[in-house]
Design an enzyme around this catalytic site. Structure first.
Site, PDB file in Angstrom:
ATOM      1  N   HIS A   1       3.863   3.648   4.176  1.00  0.00           N
ATOM      2  CA  HIS A   1       3.110   3.070   5.410  1.00  0.00           C
ATOM      3  C   HIS A   1       4.089   2.378   6.422  1.00  0.00           C
ATOM      4  CE1 HIS A   1       4.072  -0.541   2.734  1.00  0.00           C
ATOM      5  NE2 HIS A   1       4.050  -1.108   3.808  1.00  0.00           N
TER       6      HIS A   1
ATOM      7  N   ASP B   1       2.902   5.637  -2.376  1.00  0.00           N
ATOM      8  CA  ASP B   1       3.111   4.946  -1.075  1.00  0.00           C
ATOM      9  C   ASP B   1       4.844   5.040  -1.285  1.00  0.00           C
ATOM     10  OD1 ASP B   1       3.210   3.719   1.139  1.00  0.00           O
ATOM     11  OD2 ASP B   1       3.068   1.711   0.587  1.00  0.00           O
TER      12      ASP B   1
ATOM     13  N   SER C   1       9.025  -4.028   2.731  1.00  0.00           N
ATOM     14  CA  SER C   1       8.495  -3.019   2.385  1.00  0.00           C
ATOM     15  C   SER C   1       9.438  -1.824   2.355  1.00  0.00           C
ATOM     16  CB  SER C   1       7.183  -2.520   3.340  1.00  0.00           C
ATOM     17  OG  SER C   1       6.071  -3.446   3.288  1.00  0.00           O
TER      18      SER C   1
END
Length: 1351
Positions: free
Chosen positions: A452, A481, A544
């Site tokens: 993402h 992810d 992230s």
């Protein structure tokens, strides 16, 4: 097979029935092949078999059963049944459209089901974590201070209560004299007041106190003592003081003290006093109201108060019948207590019992109840099935609400300690995309981040320190992810993370950048939930994609979520990185067409009822599948042959090099024969039959049902394989077989032999086995090599003849030859195991002593060393493995195949010879006493050179760092292969307990495990079995040494630029030149290259012990305690006097040298080296005083690494070599060969750490000292390389090492040609080399910054 197959039953019913029948006869079952697959389709199709009825072998086409389905990986797989072999074999055939589409839908449904289950599990986990965090938040939330409002009523009541109490205490009354008294009216007619007031309580108490004091001094043993003691109790248990203190306390701390004020006031008026307060915990609300009413009535009339309390009790008994049992019991008990204390107070008034007696009685009762009676505080109300409905207190103290402030005193206790962890601060970078900012890290040649973060961008910006570059997004994981990016060229020096071997619950480490580009590190506990890792960390934006690692720094997951407090990551394993394969243009077009078709299918499926799926398969995609089949048939690589076109064609020879490349390689020195061999090797390895066939490849037919099932049965069950084709053929070519592999090749031990074989040819088998054994035993030596007087070709021809004879004999008797039988796989030998669950006793350092058994026969122990016994250990002793790496065939042949170096191999005699390094000469028994001047100067230099070690610290054993992937030693090797596995199972509990045990006075004997080192050695050393031995101790013992010495070792590694020891140095970026220039700056005329032989094995024990004592003296004073000093002496004693375990299990003792497996071997060798240099300088200059030696030493300097030494000295005696060799032998018993000592007036030409010093362009640059050894490690390695990338990387390392060699150097040119050849190999595969370096890059790598125009 499955519910879909039972409902749909695609294909021919006859074929399905026949296939199920054949499946029972098959060696492999369809249930195993198509486990978890979609519906199956059955059909008949042809198979080519040998015709058994023909005299000449010919091919006959039979009909067989074909089965196909879509497997869990969405691959359409087809199998057909092969008769004779009775086995389902995978093949190719046309695609059955309904089966393929339904199978894909089934697999997609299963994947969605698993995904839903995962999401449910995650949701449940998140809900639980949310509740835990909410509870923790409420517990830790800072409460604002409570400002109590001013309540006039509360202050008024408190004032009235104090007035009432003090009025009763003071008992103030004015005195006077009555002169006229009216007896009828009982009134004084004339009263005269006295002028002063008397304070009754003051005078009486003072008088009584003085009387008690005087009488206690005089009559302490008299009978009157108890009388005065009662007065003391009367004072202590005075109600007025107790009530006042209680009122003040509730006024200051309670939120609503009015209830207590009312109770205290009524208790004072009614004379209930302490009774009223003592029973409050037993009363509920109605009983408390009854107590207040009874006290008010008691003040007016005691008899009426008793009647009122009794009536209230009876009324509560009657009215409370509608209540629950628990509430009813508490109410009745409360009113009964009220009635009892009213009666008790009335009796106390009648009998004139003093108030202090009542108070003392209540205190004694409560003390007795606390000490001897433990009543239940709560009652659990359970249903008939045992479920707890609710809980009620047995003491309904409703007034306890006023003391809730006590709960604020509760504090959380720390129950665990966060572990120390290893991080790679420069191993992460910042990734910037259009949709946000994140963190990335390197794994292999990929940058990894969250999917993402990159979003839909094809390229993102990477910032690593001061470097910025664009990285191309190469892969997005379909279910996780995770996204991969190609590693930019400028980031090749970025450290790479390694994968963890196991992913379990436990401490994890997160290293990340936030949105402000600040480096953040968190250590917490992680819990694995299937493919996710959950943990509690205060995460921020920009984190992230950060790596989640173990405490050892190995990556296990990628951080992906950010909820402000909780964190989550997706598991990251090697299988998540796809294999890189270049897609051809034809495959790309086909893939685009398939995607277009799938998109159309998905659009159509949105309008289809699930009950009409079969109609969907048949109607919706029929046109598109026809178009796709036509396009596939028109493609050259995928077109099918016409039926009957089965002749194979000779492949065309494909050109490997262009004419210009061929001429260039001839100019570089390659011969035509060498180039021809290299070209053939490339064609054989990368030849693709599919691309080279000139005719179309034969395909498989469509599904069809045969007309007559009888013909099929006759063909199936009447089939026999032609026996003539199995007859063994005698080969005229002798295969060159290594002598160590003869037993495996010709012995029958690994072949299955049936009972029929023994009945038919038992005699022939016995003769064959004896002949094979005799030939091998007389031709091959015990070390697995041909004997000197043996003709290898003749022996191999004889063995091949015997092998053909025994196989032909079996064939003649109608038995299957061994050449047609499957050889049994040799299972690796299982090591001897210890107890299944080792406890703390088995993990102690001296547990091995309980396993020792007596033995008298020596095997690996030298004759002059004692044999103390044996332990149950059976490890490999001999190693004759010289790996043959097939990848080396890609390299050009060297000019001289005899390099003089080869991999170490050994037999049992090598272990005996390895002990010779301890036995060269005997040192002087007391060097310090016999050479005090030299010893004092050496000790002075030692303190000066290592003064930075002062105030070093002792580390906690759980904070030490050590290679945990090493052997855990004996006997822990019974249960664990590495120390990492041992720590994962047991943690640091055994380490801490052993530390405490030894610190407390225990002195266990430590066992060291010995093995020989596999490395590249001179061929003469290998022939002489001169192999280096390595010994490793128990990891607990090693980490105890780390506690004392790790801080000092780290300090020495950080000071290589200014001090002599070079452990931890780097020659790159001008590092080599800086150190040589440091020595040149001394301006000395003499340079010495010095090297010992068997250095660490001949270090005298008195020198080694002196060095260890010096290291302990450099610890901070708080660590130089007697118990730590004794513990360190025990550690040193176990190094000098070592119990050694051989691979055969034999136990012996070594008394000399510095073992090459202890944690500070190199550091201790450096300290000894400095000490010996100073001793040597003082010894060779006896005419100089101590002050002159100190002055000379200011210009004396060295570079040392263990036993390697490069020195610059202000003066050297003429006979330096002769004297220094004799000194080391006579005084220290150490071996210095004269040819290993070189004296020069310039550093150029001398060597240090395997580099020869050269001077180029004003800089000192290193070149390899032993080029032949490096080339031998390339062409004759100790172990095989994994793939072409590993070989290319190894060549690139050699390219870096030989960069400073002259252009005409043969080794340099060979590496350059080898790299060029490898680049051609990559090009022939349609790939690019994984790395590329330029001359300018290597110049900067060796020479450093821009001051030399290389930056």
């Amino acid at each position: 097979m499955n519910v879909y197959d039972k409902v749909l039953q695609f294909g021919s019913k006859k074929a399905r029935a026949r296939g199920m029948a054949l499946n029972k006869l098959s060696r492999n079952r369809l249930e195993d092949i198509y486990a978890g697959s979609g519906p199956l389709v059955f059909g008949f199709g042809p198979i080519d078999m040998v015709d058994p009825g023909s005299l000449n072998p010919s091919i006959k086409t039979l009909d067989t059963v074909y089965v196909a389905a879509v497997q869990p990986d969405n691959q359409y797989v087809v199998h057909h049944f092969v008769p004779g072999r009775n086995e389902w074999v995978e093949t190719d055939a046309s695609t059955h459209q309904p089966t393929a589409l339904v199978g894909v839908l089934v697999q997609d449904h299963k994947a969605k089901t698993r995904e839903v289950e995962d999401l449910k599990s995650q949701l449940s986990q998140l809900r639980m974590e949310h509740e835990i965090l909410r509870h923790e938040y409420e517990r830790l939330k800072l409460k604002s201070p409570i400002v109590k409002p001013f309540k006039p009523l509360k202050v008024l009541l408190f004032s009235l209560l104090l007035g009432l109490l003090f009025a009763g205490v003071t008992n103030g009354a004015r005195t006077g004299t009555c002169y006229a008294y009216d007896e009828e009216k009982d009134t004084c007619l004339y009263w005269e007041w006295k002028d002063s007031r008397e304070v009754a309580w003051y005078d009486s108490y003072v008088t009584e106190a003085l009387a008690i004091y005087n009488r206690a001094c005089v009559y302490v043993r008299s009978k009157e003592f108890m009388t005065y003691l009662s007065l003391v109790f009367q004072t202590v248990f005075n109600w007025y003081f107790c009530a006042t203190a209680l009122a003040v306390y509730y006024m200051a701390r309670a939120e609503n003290p009015i209830v207590m004020f009312v109770t205290l006031a009524l208790a004072t008026l009614s004379q209930f006093q302490l009774l009223a307060v003592a029973v409050l915990p037993l009363l509920d609300f109605s009983a408390t109201m009854g107590l207040w009413l009874s006290m008010v009535v008691f003040y007016m009339s005691q008899q009426i108060s008793i009647l009122v309390s009794f009536c209230v009790l009876v009324l509560s008994v009657m009215i409370g019948t509608f209540m629950a049992d628990s509430e009813y019991a508490m109410m009745i008990k409360g009113h009964a207590v009220v009635f009892a204390i009213v009666c008790y107070s009335h009796v106390a008034m009648i009998l004139n019992i003093p108030p202090w007696v009542v108070s003392l009685t209540m205190v004694c009762y409560r003390l007795w109840r606390v000490c001897f009676v433990f009543p239940a505080e709560r009652l659990e109300i359970r249903s008939a099935d045992g479920k707890v409905l609710h809980t009620v207190p047995t003491h309904p103290n409703w007034t306890a609400k006023v003391t809730r402030f006590v709960q604020s005193l509760r504090k959380g206790l720390r129950t665990s300690v966060a572990p120390t962890a290893r991080i790679v601060p420069d191993g992460i970078a910042i990734v910037e995309a259009r949709e946000g900012v994140g963190t990335c890290f390197r794994v292999k040649n990929n940058l990894v981040t969250s999917k993402h973060v990159v979003g839909s961008d094809d390229a993102v910006k990477i910032r690593w320190g001061a470097q910025e570059d664009m990285a191309r997004v190469t892969y997005r994981h379909p279910t996780k992810d995770i996204a991969l990016m190609a590693l930019p060229t400028n980031l090749q020096t970025m450290p790479a993370y390694k994968f963890a071997k196991a992913i379990t619950d436990g401490p994890i480490v997160m290293t990340a950048f936030d949105e402000a580009n600040l480096l953040l590190v968190a250590v917490t506990e992680g819990v694995r939930v299937e493919d996710h890792m959950t943990y509690s960390v205060a995460t921020r934006n920009g984190m992230s994609g950060a790596p989640i690692t173990t405490v050892d720094g190995r990556v296990i997951a990628v951080h992906q979520t950010n909820t402000g407090f909780t964190g989550g990551a997706v598991i990251f394993v090697p299988e998540d990185i796809p294999e890189v394969r270049k897609i051809s243009k034809r495959e790309q077009e086909l893939e685009d067409r398939v995607k277009q078709l799938e998109g159309m299918l998905n659009m159509d499926q949105a309008y289809v009822d699930s009950n009409l799926i079969v109609d969907l398969v048949r109607e919706a995609v029929q046109r598109e599948m026809k178009v796709l089949r036509t396009e596939l048939a028109n493609l050259g690589g995928f077109s099918q042959k016409k039926k009957g076109k089965n002749k194979s064609t000779k492949r065309k020879r494909k050109a490997v090099w262009t004419e210009e490349e061929y001429k260039a390689m001839l100019e570089k020195g390659f011969t035509r024969d060498q180039l021809r061999i290299m070209a053939d090797a490339i064609r054989d390895q990368y030849y693709d039959d599919e691309d080279e066939q000139s005719e179309e490849e034969a395909g498989y037919p469509d599904w069809s049902d045969p007309g007559d099932s009888t013909d099929i049965e006759n063909e199936w069950f009447g089939y026999e394989q032609s026996w003539k084709e199995l007859e063994p053929a005698k080969s005229g070519v002798v295969v060159n077989t290594l002598p160590k592999d003869l037993v495996f090749k010709y012995s029958l031990d690994n072949y299955p032999i049936s009972k029929q074989d023994i009945q038919a040819v038992a005699k022939e088998l016995k003769i064959y086995e004896k002949a094979i054994s005799d030939i091998i035993s007389t031709s091959v030596s015990t070390d697995g090599k041909w004997k000197d007087d043996v003709d290898a070709q003749k022996i191999l021809q004889e063995l091949d003849g015997l092998w053909w004879g025994i196989n032909h004999t079996l064939w003649e008797h109608g038995l299957m030859p061994f050449t047609q039988r499957r050889k049994r796989v040799q299972q690796p030998k299982k090591l001897q195991r210890g107890p299944e669950d080792p406890g703390p006793e088995e993990c102690k350092l001296d547990y091995w002593e309980q396993l020792v058994e007596p033995s008298k026969e020596k095997f690996l122990v030298p004759p002059e060393y004692p044999l103390l016994g044996v332990v149950p250990l059976d490890r490999p002793i001999s190693d004759f493995d010289a790996p043959v790496d097939n990848l080396l065939a890609l390299l050009p042949e060297p000019e001289s195949p005899d390099l003089g170096f080869e991999p170490a191999v050994w037999g049992p005699e090598a272990y005996v010879k390895s002990f010779e390094k301890f036995d060269f000469a005997d040192p002087d028994p007391n060097i310090e006493k016999n050479y005090p001047r030299e010893w004092a100067f050496a000790n002075l230099v030692l303190h000066r050179e290592f003064d930075f070690l002062a105030d070093s610290v002792v580390k906690d054993i759980t904070a030490t760092s050590k290679n945990s992937e090493s052997t855990p030693g004996f006997p822990k090797t019974y249960w664990w292969k590495t120390e990492a596995e041992y720590l994962a199972k047991r943690g640091y509990a055994d380490y801490v307990s052993e530390w405490n045990r030894i610190r407390g006075g225990a002195r266990p004997n430590v066992l060291w495990y010995l093995f020989l080192k596999k490395e590249i050695l001179k061929s003469t050393k290998v022939r002489d079995a001169d192999i280096r031995q390595i010994i490793c101790s128990d990891p607990i013992f090693a980490r105890i040494g780390c506690c004392f010495e790790e801080d000092q070792n780290e300090r020495m590694k950080r000071r290589t630029k200014t001090r002599m020891p070079q452990c931890g140095w780097s020659p790159f970026f001008g590092g080599f030149n800086d150190r040589i220039q440091r020595l040149v700056a001394k301006g000395n005329p003499y340079w010495i290259e010095f090297d010992w032989t068997r250095y660490d094995g001949t270090i005298p024990s008195q020198i080694f012990k002196h060095i260890k004592n010096f290291r302990f003296s450099m610890l901070a004073k708080e660590y130089q305690t007697p118990e730590l000093r004794n513990m360190y002496h025990w550690y040193v004693d176990n190094i000098l006097r070592r119990y050694v375990c051989m691979p055969s299990g034999e136990i012996t003792i070594q008394h000399k040298g510095n073992p090459s497996g202890q944690v500070s071997t190199t550091m201790d060798n450096n300290l000894v080296n400095v000490f010996l240099q100073a001793f040597e300088y003082a010894y060779l200059h006896p005419e100089k005083s101590m002050d002159e030696l100190r002055k000379d030493w200011e210009s004396y300097d060295s570079l040392i690494y263990g036993d390697d030494r490069l020195t610059t000295s202000p003066s050297v005696p003429n006979d330096y070599v002769t004297r220094v060799v004799a000194m080391y032998k006579d005084i220290f018993g150490m071996w210095v060969k004269p040819e290993k000592v070189k004296v020069s007036h310039s550093p150029v030409g001398l060597s240090f750490c395997g580099f020869v010093i050269t001077h180029q362009d004003g800089q000192y640059l290193p070149v390899p000292a032993e080029e032949a050894k490096l080339l031998a490690s390339l062409l004759r390695p100790t172990k095989k390389l994994e793939n072409m990338d590993a070989l290319y990387g190894k060549l690139l390392c050699y390219r870096i090492l030989n960069h400073n060699l002259p252009n005409d150097n043969k080794f340099r040119n060979y590496i350059l040609v080898a790299l060029e050849v490898m680049a051609r190999h990559y090009s022939s595969r349609g790939e690019e080399p994984p790395f590329y370096v330029t001359e300018s890059m290597l110049d900067k790598l060796w020479r450093g910054g821009p001051k030399f125009d290389y930056g």
